[in-house]
Design a protein around this motif. Structure first.
Motif, PDB file in Angstrom:
ATOM      1  N   GLU A   1       3.013   5.728  -3.207  1.00  0.00           N
ATOM      2  CA  GLU A   1       4.171   6.360  -3.875  1.00  0.00           C
ATOM      3  C   GLU A   1       3.758   6.571  -5.566  1.00  0.00           C
ATOM      4  O   GLU A   1       4.228   7.442  -6.094  1.00  0.00           O
ATOM      5  CB  GLU A   1       5.371   5.495  -3.720  1.00  0.00           C
ATOM      6  CG  GLU A   1       5.844   5.610  -2.275  1.00  0.00           C
ATOM      7  CD  GLU A   1       6.251   7.089  -1.842  1.00  0.00           C
ATOM      8  OE1 GLU A   1       6.336   8.011  -2.672  1.00  0.00           O
ATOM      9  OE2 GLU A   1       6.375   7.501  -0.523  1.00  0.00           O
ATOM     10  N   ARG A   2       3.355   5.586  -6.142  1.00  0.00           N
ATOM     11  CA  ARG A   2       2.812   5.548  -7.447  1.00  0.00           C
ATOM     12  C   ARG A   2       2.011   6.961  -7.847  1.00  0.00           C
ATOM     13  O   ARG A   2       2.022   7.563  -8.622  1.00  0.00           O
ATOM     14  CB  ARG A   2       2.425   4.297  -7.902  1.00  0.00           C
ATOM     15  CG  ARG A   2       3.208   3.210  -8.134  1.00  0.00           C
ATOM     16  CD  ARG A   2       2.578   2.013  -8.580  1.00  0.00           C
ATOM     17  NE  ARG A   2       1.820   1.906  -9.852  1.00  0.00           N
ATOM     18  CZ  ARG A   2       0.508   2.027  -9.814  1.00  0.00           C
ATOM     19  NH1 ARG A   2      -0.136   1.677  -8.751  1.00  0.00           N
ATOM     20  NH2 ARG A   2      -0.255   2.118 -10.830  1.00  0.00           N
ATOM     21  N   ILE A   3       0.836   6.945  -6.809  1.00  0.00           N
ATOM     22  CA  ILE A   3      -0.158   8.026  -6.989  1.00  0.00           C
ATOM     23  C   ILE A   3       0.370   9.437  -6.614  1.00  0.00           C
ATOM     24  O   ILE A   3       0.226  10.281  -7.556  1.00  0.00           O
ATOM     25  CB  ILE A   3      -1.197   7.815  -5.713  1.00  0.00           C
ATOM     26  CG1 ILE A   3      -2.055   6.572  -6.312  1.00  0.00           C
ATOM     27  CG2 ILE A   3      -2.178   8.982  -6.015  1.00  0.00           C
ATOM     28  CD1 ILE A   3      -3.095   6.080  -5.068  1.00  0.00           C
ATOM     29  N   LEU A   4       1.392   9.430  -5.843  1.00  0.00           N
ATOM     30  CA  LEU A   4       2.222  10.760  -5.653  1.00  0.00           C
ATOM     31  C   LEU A   4       2.851  11.118  -6.795  1.00  0.00           C
ATOM     32  O   LEU A   4       3.097  12.329  -7.046  1.00  0.00           O
ATOM     33  CB  LEU A   4       2.944  10.953  -4.350  1.00  0.00           C
ATOM     34  CG  LEU A   4       2.122  10.804  -2.966  1.00  0.00           C
ATOM     35  CD1 LEU A   4       3.289  10.494  -1.627  1.00  0.00           C
ATOM     36  CD2 LEU A   4       1.444  12.165  -2.662  1.00  0.00           C
ATOM     37  N   ALA A   5       3.550  10.101  -7.477  1.00  0.00           N
ATOM     38  CA  ALA A   5       4.346  10.428  -8.535  1.00  0.00           C
ATOM     39  C   ALA A   5       3.713  10.609  -9.760  1.00  0.00           C
ATOM     40  O   ALA A   5       4.195  11.127 -10.723  1.00  0.00           O
ATOM     41  CB  ALA A   5       5.396   9.159  -8.628  1.00  0.00           C
TER      42      ALA A   5
ATOM     43  N   TRP B   1       0.854  -1.357   0.068  1.00  0.00           N
ATOM     44  CA  TRP B   1       0.016  -0.119  -0.062  1.00  0.00           C
ATOM     45  C   TRP B   1       0.996   1.399  -0.018  1.00  0.00           C
ATOM     46  O   TRP B   1       0.411   2.147  -0.682  1.00  0.00           O
ATOM     47  CB  TRP B   1      -1.007  -0.015   1.140  1.00  0.00           C
ATOM     48  CG  TRP B   1      -2.198  -0.921   0.654  1.00  0.00           C
ATOM     49  CD1 TRP B   1      -2.469  -2.193   1.304  1.00  0.00           C
ATOM     50  CD2 TRP B   1      -3.107  -0.971  -0.181  1.00  0.00           C
ATOM     51  NE1 TRP B   1      -3.367  -2.782   0.890  1.00  0.00           N
ATOM     52  CE2 TRP B   1      -3.836  -2.062  -0.179  1.00  0.00           C
ATOM     53  CE3 TRP B   1      -3.371   0.056  -1.202  1.00  0.00           C
ATOM     54  CZ2 TRP B   1      -4.877  -2.016  -1.013  1.00  0.00           C
ATOM     55  CZ3 TRP B   1      -4.228   0.118  -1.976  1.00  0.00           C
ATOM     56  CH2 TRP B   1      -5.197  -1.171  -2.179  1.00  0.00           C
ATOM     57  N   PHE B   2       2.090   1.323   0.725  1.00  0.00           N
ATOM     58  CA  PHE B   2       2.767   2.419   0.790  1.00  0.00           C
ATOM     59  C   PHE B   2       3.380   2.444  -0.809  1.00  0.00           C
ATOM     60  O   PHE B   2       3.733   3.720  -1.154  1.00  0.00           O
ATOM     61  CB  PHE B   2       3.881   2.386   1.486  1.00  0.00           C
ATOM     62  CG  PHE B   2       3.293   3.179   3.002  1.00  0.00           C
ATOM     63  CD1 PHE B   2       3.492   4.384   3.094  1.00  0.00           C
ATOM     64  CD2 PHE B   2       2.628   2.472   3.867  1.00  0.00           C
ATOM     65  CE1 PHE B   2       3.126   4.922   4.232  1.00  0.00           C
ATOM     66  CE2 PHE B   2       2.257   3.049   4.999  1.00  0.00           C
ATOM     67  CZ  PHE B   2       2.436   4.382   5.154  1.00  0.00           C
ATOM     68  N   GLY B   3       3.800   1.551  -1.495  1.00  0.00           N
ATOM     69  CA  GLY B   3       4.097   1.563  -2.868  1.00  0.00           C
ATOM     70  C   GLY B   3       3.125   2.241  -3.809  1.00  0.00           C
ATOM     71  O   GLY B   3       3.380   2.949  -4.639  1.00  0.00           O
ATOM     72  N   GLU B   4       1.700   1.750  -3.521  1.00  0.00           N
ATOM     73  CA  GLU B   4       0.816   2.332  -4.165  1.00  0.00           C
ATOM     74  C   GLU B   4       0.572   3.684  -4.159  1.00  0.00           C
ATOM     75  O   GLU B   4       0.337   4.420  -4.919  1.00  0.00           O
ATOM     76  CB  GLU B   4      -0.740   1.557  -4.070  1.00  0.00           C
ATOM     77  CG  GLU B   4      -0.769   0.161  -4.301  1.00  0.00           C
ATOM     78  CD  GLU B   4      -0.678  -0.171  -5.632  1.00  0.00           C
ATOM     79  OE1 GLU B   4      -1.702   0.058  -6.378  1.00  0.00           O
ATOM     80  OE2 GLU B   4       0.456  -0.185  -6.414  1.00  0.00           O
TER      81      GLU B   4
ATOM     82  N   ARG C   1       9.306   2.567   9.160  1.00  0.00           N
ATOM     83  CA  ARG C   1       9.428   3.383   7.969  1.00  0.00           C
ATOM     84  C   ARG C   1       8.195   4.047   7.310  1.00  0.00           C
ATOM     85  O   ARG C   1       8.262   5.053   6.919  1.00  0.00           O
ATOM     86  CB  ARG C   1       9.892   2.234   6.836  1.00  0.00           C
ATOM     87  CG  ARG C   1      10.152   2.791   5.538  1.00  0.00           C
ATOM     88  CD  ARG C   1      10.550   1.916   4.508  1.00  0.00           C
ATOM     89  NE  ARG C   1      10.736   2.097   3.196  1.00  0.00           N
ATOM     90  CZ  ARG C   1      10.304   1.597   2.079  1.00  0.00           C
ATOM     91  NH1 ARG C   1       9.916   0.091   2.335  1.00  0.00           N
ATOM     92  NH2 ARG C   1      10.708   2.014   0.913  1.00  0.00           N
ATOM     93  N   ALA C   2       7.129   3.541   7.555  1.00  0.00           N
ATOM     94  CA  ALA C   2       5.772   4.122   7.068  1.00  0.00           C
ATOM     95  C   ALA C   2       5.649   5.497   7.868  1.00  0.00           C
ATOM     96  O   ALA C   2       5.145   6.583   7.344  1.00  0.00           O
ATOM     97  CB  ALA C   2       4.873   3.097   7.381  1.00  0.00           C
ATOM     98  N   ILE C   3       5.801   5.412   9.220  1.00  0.00           N
ATOM     99  CA  ILE C   3       5.768   6.838  10.020  1.00  0.00           C
ATOM    100  C   ILE C   3       6.720   7.815   9.635  1.00  0.00           C
ATOM    101  O   ILE C   3       6.255   9.033   9.412  1.00  0.00           O
ATOM    102  CB  ILE C   3       6.170   6.249  11.397  1.00  0.00           C
ATOM    103  CG1 ILE C   3       4.747   5.571  12.112  1.00  0.00           C
ATOM    104  CG2 ILE C   3       6.234   7.657  12.351  1.00  0.00           C
ATOM    105  CD1 ILE C   3       4.949   4.886  13.473  1.00  0.00           C
ATOM    106  N   ALA C   4       7.808   7.353   9.262  1.00  0.00           N
ATOM    107  CA  ALA C   4       8.915   8.344   8.596  1.00  0.00           C
ATOM    108  C   ALA C   4       8.429   8.916   7.402  1.00  0.00           C
ATOM    109  O   ALA C   4       8.631  10.211   7.197  1.00  0.00           O
ATOM    110  CB  ALA C   4      10.280   7.588   8.595  1.00  0.00           C
ATOM    111  N   ARG C   5       7.842   8.142   6.374  1.00  0.00           N
ATOM    112  CA  ARG C   5       7.336   8.455   5.279  1.00  0.00           C
ATOM    113  C   ARG C   5       6.359   9.489   5.243  1.00  0.00           C
ATOM    114  O   ARG C   5       6.307  10.725   4.751  1.00  0.00           O
ATOM    115  CB  ARG C   5       7.206   7.433   4.364  1.00  0.00           C
ATOM    116  CG  ARG C   5       6.650   7.854   3.096  1.00  0.00           C
ATOM    117  CD  ARG C   5       7.852   8.591   2.124  1.00  0.00           C
ATOM    118  NE  ARG C   5       7.207   9.110   0.780  1.00  0.00           N
ATOM    119  CZ  ARG C   5       7.127  10.603   0.623  1.00  0.00           C
ATOM    120  NH1 ARG C   5       7.539  11.371   1.277  1.00  0.00           N
ATOM    121  NH2 ARG C   5       6.733  10.762  -0.667  1.00  0.00           N
TER     122      ARG C   5
END
Length: 163
Positions: A78-82, A73-76, A125-129
């Motif tokens: 990132e794709r959306i943000l990009a 889900w974090f990859g998804e 990692r999710a919290i940091a991102r």
């Protein structure tokens, strides 16, 4: 138009609230760890499909699901943000996705200590991102996203997520 962010729109849930929920969830998982480890070993579930009437998940399946779900889900996201905003970015999957089930089936056989370490690392990692993102980033991401669902009665084809 779906692909163009609306500047005046606000995020329904604040990024800081999401971070707080992740921290609380991780703290709860850490607190449960001694009890879970003391209850081991667990049987391997014969049925881990969400849509099955008798799906059974023991702690290793739940932890393996978290280690698979968080990066997906974090990859998804990132794709959306990009995305460039010219059109919605399709994202998501269905519960019986073969890759998802395969990863969970494989990783549920790992030692609990490894599964807990992976979950811990992934949540941190999710919290940091998330800490790098503003509420406005989340609004832009939402405006670029569109659900693609096989069963439109469940999610609605083309439905835009609200948070």
């Amino acid at each position: 138009m779906l692909g163009k962010p609306r500047v005046h729109e606000e995020a329904a849930v604040k990024t800081a609230d999401v971070i707080d929920r992740l921290r609380e969830g991780l703290a709860s998982l850490r607190a449960q760890r001694p009890r879970v480890e003391a209850s081991a070993p667990f049987p391997i579930s014969g049925n881990i499909l969400h849509n099955a009437p008798e799906a059974v998940w023991y702690p290793p399946e739940v932890l393996a699901h978290l280690t698979e779900m968080l990066p997906f889900w974090f990859g998804e996201c990132e794709r959306i943000l990009a995305g460039d905003g010219s059109e919605p970015v399709p994202f998501g999957r269905v519960a019986d996705n073969e890759l998802r089930i395969g990863v969970i089936a494989r990783d549920r056989t790992l030692p609990l200590r490894e599964l807990y370490a992976r979950v811990d690392s992934l949540v941190e990692r999710a919290i940091a991102r998330l800490g790098e993102l503003s509420d406005a980033d989340r609004v832009v991401a939402r405006s670029r996203a569109v659900f693609i669902a096989i069963d439109p009665s469940v999610f609605g084809v083309g439905a835009v997520p609200t948070s």
